[in-house]
Every structure is written in structure tokens, then in C-alpha cells.
Motif scaffolding. Structure first.
Motif, mmCIF file in Angstrom:
data_model
loop_
_atom_site.group_PDB
_atom_site.id
_atom_site.type_symbol
_atom_site.label_atom_id
_atom_site.label_comp_id
_atom_site.label_asym_id
_atom_site.label_seq_id
_atom_site.Cartn_x
_atom_site.Cartn_y
_atom_site.Cartn_z
ATOM 1 N N ARG A 5 0.835 -1.211 0.000
ATOM 2 C CA ARG A 5 0.000 0.000 0.000
ATOM 3 C C ARG A 5 0.863 1.251 0.000
ATOM 4 O O ARG A 5 0.559 2.222 -0.690
ATOM 5 C CB ARG A 5 -0.923 0.003 1.208
ATOM 6 C CG ARG A 5 -1.715 1.314 1.306
ATOM 7 C CD ARG A 5 -2.894 1.208 2.194
ATOM 8 N NE ARG A 5 -3.864 0.386 1.476
ATOM 9 C CZ ARG A 5 -4.918 -0.159 2.028
ATOM 10 N NH1 ARG A 5 -5.156 0.018 3.309
ATOM 11 N NH2 ARG A 5 -5.753 -0.890 1.329
ATOM 12 N N GLN A 9 0.623 4.042 -2.929
ATOM 13 C CA GLN A 9 0.257 5.427 -2.647
ATOM 14 C C GLN A 9 1.352 6.398 -3.066
ATOM 15 O O GLN A 9 1.074 7.459 -3.632
ATOM 16 C CB GLN A 9 -0.065 5.595 -1.165
ATOM 17 C CG GLN A 9 -1.351 4.934 -0.764
ATOM 18 C CD GLN A 9 -1.636 5.037 0.730
ATOM 19 O OE1 GLN A 9 -0.776 5.407 1.522
ATOM 20 N NE2 GLN A 9 -2.853 4.677 1.118
ATOM 21 N N ARG A 13 1.036 9.254 -5.963
ATOM 22 C CA ARG A 13 1.308 10.648 -5.575
ATOM 23 C C ARG A 13 2.418 11.256 -6.433
ATOM 24 O O ARG A 13 2.276 12.366 -6.960
ATOM 25 C CB ARG A 13 1.700 10.699 -4.092
ATOM 26 C CG ARG A 13 2.054 12.087 -3.582
ATOM 27 C CD ARG A 13 2.454 12.054 -2.114
ATOM 28 N NE ARG A 13 3.507 11.097 -1.811
ATOM 29 C CZ ARG A 13 4.799 11.308 -2.042
ATOM 30 N NH1 ARG A 13 5.209 12.446 -2.575
ATOM 31 N NH2 ARG A 13 5.703 10.389 -1.731
ATOM 32 N N GLU A 40 -0.563 0.507 -8.684
ATOM 33 C CA GLU A 40 -1.278 1.579 -7.980
ATOM 34 C C GLU A 40 -2.548 1.068 -7.294
ATOM 35 O O GLU A 40 -2.951 1.607 -6.273
ATOM 36 C CB GLU A 40 -1.631 2.710 -8.945
ATOM 37 C CG GLU A 40 -0.434 3.545 -9.340
ATOM 38 C CD GLU A 40 -0.808 4.789 -10.124
ATOM 39 O OE1 GLU A 40 -2.010 5.057 -10.338
ATOM 40 O OE2 GLU A 40 0.123 5.509 -10.529
#
Length: 69
Positions: A5, A9, A13, A40
């Protein structure tokens, strides 16, 4: 938080910060667009080689992909 995760993330980003689509990032990294999307969405764990290619395409140190924010 699971590492998968965190990587997902950070990848999303950083890609958005660079104003790149998944397809543009994939082209720069020499990877498949679907593969970027799967990373993603946390559906796939990237290989070390893929992480290196992605970080180079984003112009960041690979360690940045592992930093929990």
C-alpha cells in the motif's frame, strides 16, 4: 500499513505530482501501462527492477517509494 500500500500510494502521488498519466509513466519506465495501474491498485507487487525503472522515470531515489507518509 502494508508495504504494498505504501508503494502504491507513493507511486500514485509522485506520478500525479509529475503530471504524468499511467501510460506516460509506463512509456518512460519501459513498462506496460496495465502493470503501473495494477501496482497503484495494489493488485500486483512490483519487482525490484520495475521499482528501479519507475524511480528513474520519476526522477526520484527508489527509497522514496518506500517512505510511509
Amino acid at each position: 500499513m502494508k508495504l504494498r500500500r505504501v508503494v502504491a500510494q507513493n507511486l500514485r502521488r509522485l506520478r500525479r505530482k509529475s503530471s504524468l498519466s499511467q501510460e506516460e509513466l509506463a512509456d518512460r519506465a519501459g513498462l506496460n501501462r496495465n502493470y503501473i495501474g495494477m501496482i497503484e491498485r495494489e493488485e500486483n507487487s512490483p519487482t525490484v527492477d520495475a521499482l528501479e525503472q519507475i524511480s528513474e522515470a520519476l526522477g526520484v531515489d527508489p527509497v522514496v517509494l518506500f517512505q510511509d507518509r
